[in-house]
Design a protein around this motif. Structure first.
Motif, mmCIF file in Angstrom:
data_model
loop_
_atom_site.group_PDB
_atom_site.id
_atom_site.type_symbol
_atom_site.label_atom_id
_atom_site.label_comp_id
_atom_site.label_asym_id
_atom_site.label_seq_id
_atom_site.Cartn_x
_atom_site.Cartn_y
_atom_site.Cartn_z
ATOM 1 N N LEU A 88 0.838 -1.203 0.000
ATOM 2 C CA LEU A 88 0.000 0.000 0.000
ATOM 3 C C LEU A 88 0.871 1.250 0.000
ATOM 4 C CD1 LEU A 88 -2.868 1.266 0.224
ATOM 5 C CD2 LEU A 88 -2.546 1.260 2.704
ATOM 6 N N ARG A 89 0.638 2.130 -0.959
ATOM 7 C CA ARG A 89 1.375 3.394 -1.016
ATOM 8 C C ARG A 89 0.794 4.350 0.015
ATOM 9 N NH1 ARG A 89 1.887 7.561 -6.220
ATOM 10 N NH2 ARG A 89 3.176 9.112 -5.122
ATOM 11 N N ILE A 90 1.655 4.877 0.886
ATOM 12 C CA ILE A 90 1.145 5.705 1.983
ATOM 13 C C ILE A 90 1.560 7.168 1.906
ATOM 14 C CG2 ILE A 90 0.900 3.801 3.610
ATOM 15 C CD1 ILE A 90 3.606 4.652 4.816
ATOM 16 N N GLU A 142 -9.633 5.142 -2.893
ATOM 17 C CA GLU A 142 -10.236 3.854 -3.244
ATOM 18 C C GLU A 142 -9.611 2.707 -2.447
ATOM 19 O OE1 GLU A 142 -12.861 2.989 -5.473
ATOM 20 O OE2 GLU A 142 -13.172 5.113 -5.009
ATOM 21 N N GLU A 143 -8.338 2.888 -2.042
ATOM 22 C CA GLU A 143 -7.647 1.865 -1.262
ATOM 23 C C GLU A 143 -8.145 1.812 0.178
ATOM 24 O OE1 GLU A 143 -5.565 -0.313 -2.274
ATOM 25 O OE2 GLU A 143 -4.712 0.410 -4.151
ATOM 26 N N ALA A 165 -2.464 3.358 11.899
ATOM 27 C CA ALA A 165 -1.685 2.443 11.061
ATOM 28 C C ALA A 165 -0.922 3.201 9.985
ATOM 29 C CB ALA A 165 -2.614 1.405 10.421
ATOM 30 N N ILE A 166 -1.608 4.105 9.306
ATOM 31 C CA ILE A 166 -0.983 4.835 8.200
ATOM 32 C C ILE A 166 0.012 5.873 8.696
ATOM 33 C CG2 ILE A 166 -1.471 6.467 6.321
ATOM 34 C CD1 ILE A 166 -4.090 4.808 5.875
ATOM 35 N N GLU A 167 -0.345 6.599 9.767
ATOM 36 C CA GLU A 167 0.557 7.638 10.259
ATOM 37 C C GLU A 167 1.787 7.053 10.964
ATOM 38 O OE1 GLU A 167 0.705 10.709 9.549
ATOM 39 O OE2 GLU A 167 -1.231 10.932 8.553
ATOM 40 N N ILE A 168 1.633 5.938 11.651
ATOM 41 C CA ILE A 168 2.794 5.285 12.258
ATOM 42 C C ILE A 168 3.755 4.830 11.153
ATOM 43 C CG2 ILE A 168 3.576 3.206 13.501
ATOM 44 C CD1 ILE A 168 1.013 3.507 15.245
ATOM 45 N N ALA A 169 3.192 4.265 10.091
ATOM 46 C CA ALA A 169 4.018 3.837 8.961
ATOM 47 C C ALA A 169 4.681 5.031 8.282
ATOM 48 C CB ALA A 169 3.161 3.067 7.956
ATOM 49 N N ARG A 170 3.946 6.115 8.106
ATOM 50 C CA ARG A 170 4.522 7.327 7.503
ATOM 51 C C ARG A 170 5.677 7.862 8.348
ATOM 52 N NH1 ARG A 170 -0.976 10.680 5.646
ATOM 53 N NH2 ARG A 170 -1.015 9.903 3.482
#
Length: 205
Positions: A82-84, A90-91, A144-149
């Motif tokens: 997944l591109r973050i 849509e994802e 999830a997304i912000e930790i990964a970013r």
């Protein structure tokens, strides 16, 4: 948010108009606009605090929850490609995406407080919370997304740009002070010269 270790860019007031999009159990609140507005305001405040946080502290040093390691591990295990940096809505929002996200989110029920609470999420991580760059997402999806970013260095763009702006501002202030000092020195020299000239004229007289 239990962030540990800015810019004052405001969260757009127009986001209040999309309060109905908050992912909350509608049957609990009905269609009461006051309730929707209260949740929207809370989400906006959360967004403002978070943006100031990643603007003032190196995001790679941040810890957003007590279970960051677990969230990140589970996230990349389930959404490896997944591109973050720039999210495709849509994802996150399509029916097929929701089916994939649902079991991930439910794993954190009882582990992350208010895991399904509506939260504002930026699409492009190099930009702020504008109406065009923001969608609503469950809180665990935001984490999830912000930790990964943060861990993968994508949010560093915000921190770096803000620090650069502050440094430029500080340098401009110093330059102005130096200029003032130069002018004052010049004025003093002129005054001393004038006194010397007058003294010389008196001696000639």
């Amino acid at each position: 948010m239990e962030a540990t270790s800015g810019t004052d860019e405001p969260v757009s007031g127009e986001l209040v108009s999309v309060a109905h999009a908050l992912s909350l159990p509608a049957e609990s609140y009905g269609n009461d606009p006051d309730i929707e507005m209260a949740w929207a305001m809370r989400a906006m405040q959360h967004a403002e605090v978070y943006y100031r946080l990643i603007s003032s502290v190196d995001p790679q040093l941040l810890k957003l929850t007590k279970v960051d390691d677990q969230i990140y591990s589970e996230f990349r295990e389930n959404f490896e490609k997944l591109r973050i940096d720039v999210l495709d809505p849509e994802e996150l929002k399509s029916e097929s995406a929701k089916e994939k996200w649902r079991p991930f989110c439910l794993k954190f029920d009882g582990i992350v407080e208010d895991f399904n609470y509506g939260t504002l999420l930026r699409l492009n991580c190099s930009q702020g919370y504008t109406e065009e760059n923001t969608i609503f997402a469950p809180r665990i999806q935001f984490f999830a997304i912000e930790i990964a970013r943060n861990r993968e260095g994508y949010n560093k763009a915000v921190y770096t740009s803000v620090q650069d702006e502050e440094e430029k501002g500080a340098n401009n202030g110093e330059t102005g002070a130096d200029s003032g000092g130069e002018e004052e020195k010049g004025a003093n020299k002129e005054g001393e010269k004038e006194k010397t000239d007058k003294g010389g004229e008196k001696e000639k007289a």
